[in-house]
Design a protein around this motif. Structure first.
Motif, PDB file in Angstrom:
ATOM      1  N   ASP A 171       0.815  -1.217   0.000  1.00 21.95           N
ATOM      2  CA  ASP A 171       0.000   0.000   0.000  1.00 21.95           C
ATOM      3  C   ASP A 171       0.853   1.273   0.000  1.00 21.95           C
ATOM      4  O   ASP A 171       0.379   2.330   0.394  1.00 21.95           O
ATOM      5  CB  ASP A 171      -0.921   0.029   1.233  1.00 21.95           C
ATOM      6  N   ASP A 172       2.088   1.178  -0.433  1.00 21.64           N
ATOM      7  CA  ASP A 172       2.947   2.358  -0.490  1.00 21.64           C
ATOM      8  C   ASP A 172       3.625   2.429  -1.860  1.00 21.64           C
ATOM      9  O   ASP A 172       3.139   1.829  -2.819  1.00 21.64           O
ATOM     10  CB  ASP A 172       3.977   2.328   0.656  1.00 21.64           C
ATOM     11  N   TRP A 173       4.725   3.149  -1.959  1.00 23.73           N
ATOM     12  CA  TRP A 173       5.401   3.345  -3.246  1.00 23.73           C
ATOM     13  C   TRP A 173       5.823   2.030  -3.883  1.00 23.73           C
ATOM     14  O   TRP A 173       5.873   1.910  -5.105  1.00 23.73           O
ATOM     15  CB  TRP A 173       6.599   4.288  -3.080  1.00 23.73           C
TER      16      TRP A 173
END
Length: 135
Positions: free
Chosen positions: A81-83
């Protein structure tokens, strides 16, 4: 986003990506701009200019830019859920879009070969018919 939804999108998003990349880099509708870009990719003085124009002639290269656009507008992430999710999702979309384009290219080649074989058989049949009738 659930993993099931991510996987569904992983297999659906490459379809429009492949469609756009293939159309721009192969189809007749974009032939003139593509030929202009191909000429510029060989004649520009700077490397970055040559590479910029080349990307419009290569479906693999162009699919990266189309995939980046789709990741930007959809917010597609894969596994994280991030980069990292954006990065993994981006390269996964590129990879699958290129598999789809390879498959499509192969199917088109087979269809073309079949059409040529049919035309050759019809021509041969016509020549035999004409030679039998003495015309």
């Amino acid at each position: 986003m659930t993993l099931d939804r991510q996987l569904l999108l992983l297999f659906l998003l490459p379809i429009p990506i492949a469609c756009i990349a293939w159309t721009v880099t192969h189809e007749e509708v974009f032939r003139e701009p593509r030929e202009w870009c191909a000429a510029r990719s060989k004649s520009c003085a700077n490397v970055y200019q040559r590479k910029f124009f080349y990307l419009f002639t290569c479906e693999y290269c162009f699919s990266h830019y189309v995939s980046a656009f789709f990741v930007a507008i959809t917010g597609f992430q894969l596994l994280f859920d991030d980069w990292r999710g954006y990065l993994i999702g981006f390269f996964s979309l590129v990879w699958l879009a290129n598999i789809y384009m390879s498959f499509f290219g192969r199917v088109r080649l087979e269809i073309k070969e079949e059409r040529l074989a049919i035309e050759a058989a019809e021509t041969k049949k016509s020549v035999k018919t004409i030679s039998r009738t003495g015309s």
